[in-house]
Design a protein around this motif. Sequence first.
Motif, PDB file in Angstrom:
ATOM      1  N   ARG A 121     -32.836 -18.670  -6.192  1.00 39.97           N
ATOM      2  CA  ARG A 121     -31.612 -19.220  -6.778  1.00 39.97           C
ATOM      3  C   ARG A 121     -30.379 -18.725  -6.029  1.00 39.97           C
ATOM      4  NH1 ARG A 121     -27.788 -16.910  -9.073  1.00 39.97           N
ATOM      5  NH2 ARG A 121     -26.240 -18.091 -10.268  1.00 39.97           N
ATOM      6  N   ALA A 122     -30.336 -17.417  -5.759  1.00 41.91           N
ATOM      7  CA  ALA A 122     -29.172 -16.836  -5.088  1.00 41.91           C
ATOM      8  C   ALA A 122     -29.029 -17.368  -3.666  1.00 41.91           C
ATOM      9  CB  ALA A 122     -29.287 -15.317  -5.077  1.00 41.91           C
ATOM     10  N   LEU A 123     -30.151 -17.593  -2.979  1.00 43.08           N
ATOM     11  CA  LEU A 123     -30.101 -18.134  -1.621  1.00 43.08           C
ATOM     12  C   LEU A 123     -29.540 -19.552  -1.608  1.00 43.08           C
ATOM     13  CD1 LEU A 123     -33.507 -16.970  -0.067  1.00 43.08           C
ATOM     14  CD2 LEU A 123     -31.227 -16.210   0.584  1.00 43.08           C
ATOM     15  N   VAL A 124     -30.033 -20.383  -2.514  1.00 43.18           N
ATOM     16  CA  VAL A 124     -29.592 -21.788  -2.547  1.00 43.18           C
ATOM     17  C   VAL A 124     -28.120 -21.881  -2.943  1.00 43.18           C
ATOM     18  CG1 VAL A 124     -29.942 -24.023  -3.660  1.00 43.18           C
ATOM     19  CG2 VAL A 124     -31.920 -22.654  -2.980  1.00 43.18           C
ATOM     20  N   VAL A 125     -27.737 -21.150  -3.975  1.00 44.63           N
ATOM     21  CA  VAL A 125     -26.333 -21.154  -4.398  1.00 44.63           C
ATOM     22  C   VAL A 125     -25.448 -20.565  -3.301  1.00 44.63           C
ATOM     23  CG1 VAL A 125     -24.685 -20.168  -6.047  1.00 44.63           C
ATOM     24  CG2 VAL A 125     -26.862 -21.108  -6.866  1.00 44.63           C
ATOM     25  N   GLY A 126     -25.916 -19.474  -2.700  1.00 45.97           N
ATOM     26  CA  GLY A 126     -25.143 -18.837  -1.643  1.00 45.97           C
ATOM     27  C   GLY A 126     -24.933 -19.734  -0.444  1.00 45.97           C
ATOM     28  N   HIS A 160     -45.056  -1.672   1.968  1.00 47.40           N
ATOM     29  CA  HIS A 160     -44.089  -2.197   1.007  1.00 47.40           C
ATOM     30  C   HIS A 160     -44.744  -3.302   0.173  1.00 47.40           C
ATOM     31  CE1 HIS A 160     -41.410  -0.276   3.944  1.00 47.40           C
ATOM     32  NE2 HIS A 160     -40.536  -0.191   2.962  1.00 47.40           N
ATOM     33  N   PRO A 161     -44.670  -3.220  -1.152  1.00 47.70           N
ATOM     34  CA  PRO A 161     -45.295  -4.233  -2.006  1.00 47.70           C
ATOM     35  C   PRO A 161     -44.462  -5.512  -2.075  1.00 47.70           C
ATOM     36  CG  PRO A 161     -44.157  -2.616  -3.355  1.00 47.70           C
ATOM     37  CD  PRO A 161     -44.039  -2.129  -1.942  1.00 47.70           C
ATOM     38  N   MET A 162     -45.148  -6.627  -2.313  1.00 49.37           N
ATOM     39  CA  MET A 162     -44.455  -7.896  -2.519  1.00 49.37           C
ATOM     40  C   MET A 162     -43.696  -7.839  -3.844  1.00 49.37           C
ATOM     41  SD  MET A 162     -43.853 -11.019  -1.410  1.00 49.37           S
ATOM     42  CE  MET A 162     -45.159 -11.533  -0.282  1.00 49.37           C
ATOM     43  N   PRO A 163     -42.416  -8.200  -3.866  1.00 50.50           N
ATOM     44  CA  PRO A 163     -41.683  -8.246  -5.140  1.00 50.50           C
ATOM     45  C   PRO A 163     -42.350  -9.200  -6.129  1.00 50.50           C
ATOM     46  CG  PRO A 163     -40.167  -8.375  -3.291  1.00 50.50           C
ATOM     47  CD  PRO A 163     -41.545  -8.513  -2.719  1.00 50.50           C
ATOM     48  N   ALA A 164     -42.104  -8.981  -7.408  1.00 54.46           N
ATOM     49  CA  ALA A 164     -42.683  -9.813  -8.461  1.00 54.46           C
ATOM     50  C   ALA A 164     -42.174 -11.246  -8.350  1.00 54.46           C
ATOM     51  CB  ALA A 164     -42.328  -9.228  -9.825  1.00 54.46           C
ATOM     52  N   PRO A 165     -42.953 -12.231  -8.835  1.00 61.34           N
ATOM     53  CA  PRO A 165     -42.530 -13.635  -8.762  1.00 61.34           C
ATOM     54  C   PRO A 165     -41.154 -13.883  -9.360  1.00 61.34           C
ATOM     55  CG  PRO A 165     -44.833 -13.499  -9.410  1.00 61.34           C
ATOM     56  CD  PRO A 165     -44.315 -12.095  -9.403  1.00 61.34           C
ATOM     57  N   GLU A 166     -40.835 -13.218 -10.485  1.00 55.23           N
ATOM     58  CA  GLU A 166     -39.521 -13.451 -11.090  1.00 55.23           C
ATOM     59  C   GLU A 166     -38.386 -12.938 -10.206  1.00 55.23           C
ATOM     60  OE1 GLU A 166     -41.394  -9.833 -13.246  1.00 55.23           O
ATOM     61  OE2 GLU A 166     -42.027 -11.801 -12.478  1.00 55.23           O
ATOM     62  N   GLU A 167     -38.648 -11.879  -9.443  1.00 62.48           N
ATOM     63  CA  GLU A 167     -37.638 -11.384  -8.505  1.00 62.48           C
ATOM     64  C   GLU A 167     -37.437 -12.380  -7.367  1.00 62.48           C
ATOM     65  OE1 GLU A 167     -37.640  -6.836  -7.851  1.00 62.48           O
ATOM     66  OE2 GLU A 167     -39.753  -7.355  -8.195  1.00 62.48           O
ATOM     67  N   LEU A 168     -38.517 -12.972  -6.897  1.00 66.96           N
ATOM     68  CA  LEU A 168     -38.417 -13.939  -5.808  1.00 66.96           C
ATOM     69  C   LEU A 168     -37.741 -15.229  -6.275  1.00 66.96           C
ATOM     70  CD1 LEU A 168     -41.843 -13.490  -3.981  1.00 66.96           C
ATOM     71  CD2 LEU A 168     -39.614 -12.506  -3.421  1.00 66.96           C
ATOM     72  N   LEU A 169     -37.990 -15.618  -7.510  1.00 61.29           N
ATOM     73  CA  LEU A 169     -37.310 -16.803  -8.036  1.00 61.29           C
ATOM     74  C   LEU A 169     -35.811 -16.557  -8.191  1.00 61.29           C
ATOM     75  CD1 LEU A 169     -39.915 -18.017 -10.689  1.00 61.29           C
ATOM     76  CD2 LEU A 169     -39.200 -19.246  -8.608  1.00 61.29           C
ATOM     77  N   ALA A 171     -34.760 -28.757  -8.621  1.00 61.25           N
ATOM     78  CA  ALA A 171     -33.671 -29.660  -9.017  1.00 61.25           C
ATOM     79  C   ALA A 171     -32.598 -28.918  -9.804  1.00 61.25           C
ATOM     80  CB  ALA A 171     -34.237 -30.816  -9.840  1.00 61.25           C
ATOM     81  N   ALA A 172     -33.029 -28.019 -10.695  1.00 53.84           N
ATOM     82  CA  ALA A 172     -32.063 -27.279 -11.519  1.00 53.84           C
ATOM     83  C   ALA A 172     -31.196 -26.365 -10.666  1.00 53.84           C
ATOM     84  CB  ALA A 172     -32.804 -26.468 -12.581  1.00 53.84           C
ATOM     85  N   VAL A 173     -31.797 -25.688  -9.690  1.00 53.31           N
ATOM     86  CA  VAL A 173     -31.025 -24.784  -8.833  1.00 53.31           C
ATOM     87  C   VAL A 173     -30.080 -25.583  -7.928  1.00 53.31           C
ATOM     88  CG1 VAL A 173     -31.182 -23.113  -6.953  1.00 53.31           C
ATOM     89  CG2 VAL A 173     -32.722 -22.934  -8.905  1.00 53.31           C
ATOM     90  N   ALA A 174     -30.570 -26.703  -7.414  1.00 55.75           N
ATOM     91  CA  ALA A 174     -29.712 -27.545  -6.577  1.00 55.75           C
ATOM     92  C   ALA A 174     -28.507 -28.060  -7.365  1.00 55.75           C
ATOM     93  CB  ALA A 174     -30.518 -28.719  -6.018  1.00 55.75           C
ATOM     94  N   GLU A 175     -28.741 -28.430  -8.616  1.00 55.77           N
ATOM     95  CA  GLU A 175     -27.648 -28.900  -9.471  1.00 55.77           C
ATOM     96  C   GLU A 175     -26.650 -27.770  -9.733  1.00 55.77           C
ATOM     97  OE1 GLU A 175     -27.019 -30.678 -13.993  1.00 55.77           O
ATOM     98  OE2 GLU A 175     -29.002 -30.769 -13.041  1.00 55.77           O
ATOM     99  N   GLU A 176     -27.158 -26.575  -9.975  1.00 55.27           N
ATOM    100  CA  GLU A 176     -26.265 -25.434 -10.186  1.00 55.27           C
ATOM    101  C   GLU A 176     -25.424 -25.170  -8.943  1.00 55.27           C
ATOM    102  OE1 GLU A 176     -26.333 -20.614 -11.100  1.00 55.27           O
ATOM    103  OE2 GLU A 176     -28.222 -21.730 -10.950  1.00 55.27           O
ATOM    104  N   ALA A 177     -26.046 -25.244  -7.772  1.00 58.28           N
ATOM    105  CA  ALA A 177     -25.324 -25.003  -6.527  1.00 58.28           C
ATOM    106  C   ALA A 177     -24.202 -26.020  -6.334  1.00 58.28           C
ATOM    107  CB  ALA A 177     -26.300 -25.054  -5.348  1.00 58.28           C
ATOM    108  N   GLU A 178     -24.468 -27.266  -6.683  1.00 54.46           N
ATOM    109  CA  GLU A 178     -23.430 -28.295  -6.565  1.00 54.46           C
ATOM    110  C   GLU A 178     -22.293 -28.048  -7.550  1.00 54.46           C
ATOM    111  OE1 GLU A 178     -22.968 -30.513  -4.276  1.00 54.46           O
ATOM    112  OE2 GLU A 178     -24.811 -29.850  -3.298  1.00 54.46           O
ATOM    113  N   ARG A 179     -22.613 -27.550  -8.736  1.00 50.33           N
ATOM    114  CA  ARG A 179     -21.565 -27.220  -9.710  1.00 50.33           C
ATOM    115  C   ARG A 179     -20.669 -26.105  -9.177  1.00 50.33           C
ATOM    116  NH1 ARG A 179     -25.737 -27.527 -13.628  1.00 50.33           N
ATOM    117  NH2 ARG A 179     -25.759 -25.231 -13.784  1.00 50.33           N
TER     118      ARG A 179
END
Length: 362
Positions: free
Chosen positions: A47-52, A34-43, A310-318
């Motif tokens: 985001r989804a993990l932190v918000v979730g 199985h190939p490693m997903p692209a960096p943009e997919e992991l980013l 910081a941006a993702v953490a701020e989004e999660a708090e919103r």
Amino acid sequence: MVATPGAELLPTAKPVRLIGKNGERAPKARAAGHPMPAPEELLAAYRALVVGRRFDRQATSLVKQGRLAVYPSAHGQEAAEVGAVLALRRTDWLFPTYRDSVALVTRGIDPVEVLTLLRGDWHCGYDPAAHRTGPQCTPLATQALHAVGVAYAARARGEDTVVLAFLGDGATSEGDFHEALNFAAVFQVPVVFFVQNNRYAISVPLARQTAAPSLAHKAVGYGVPGVQVDGNDVAAVLAVVGRAAERARAGGGPTLVEAHTYRIEAHTNADDAGRYRSDDEVAAWLDRDPVDRLTAHLRRTGALTDEAVAAVAEEAERVAADLRERLPATTPPAADELFAHVYAAPTPQLREQAARLRAEEH
């Protein structure tokens, strides 16, 4: 040497893993091609993990404040839910369980609508057709049959829709699970059965549910390939579910994926997990935290900057603040709705129960 019939259906001895618990690349053998997903997919997954996780913590707090009736936390299982959802197309269908609220938020459903059912409302809160997401299902494994039916119908219409059914390990002990798997296999229905094996069906440990080498091995008897994946490795979940979905889309039929993970919190707020598992067991799984693992990997590769964190953490708090503000503003469900749609005509027992509830309210 003649190959053993069905050998190609067997899962690997160890779950597929792409990222180690400290963020390092896993050995090539663990990737199983199985190939490693692209960096943009992991980013996007980060985001989804932190918000979730922030959503999950906020929902747990709302239960303690009496603003939710119940909440089955997904803390510790976020990578399994996020990775599986992000591996789907928007046109695919998802059939979740009661523990998959983080998956629904990742799917783009309004968090307030996600929690509507868990407030005691008989509505599921969101439009299943608009989001191509079935209502969260409390009875174990019944959604597996719904998933197979939708996938069968979509194929009959000539669509390239894939359907993913979330299941818990306890659901694999239900007859509906086996009926769904058998039908999907015989008719080559484009379904991915995604089992989140968190080791317990409420308080019943996995060893009391099956003697199989793994839950993924259950697929073999139906002629379905089984795959084990490290459910705390979001990269591996993305890769495994993505491959299973494309196989189904191409006419290859169903796949059973078993994600090895763990729920850190109790089964629900009504459960005392200390009665059947030890603090040491929980601590060992905290050391395999899916958010920390992906964060460490992205830091190692230089894909995650301080500004992005910081941006993702701020989004999660919103998201959490918006949930706190809007959830109490929704209209509480009317008590009579508990009895309104159980039968076409209320039974004597229902009428008696409704009368007793009205008497207690007044």
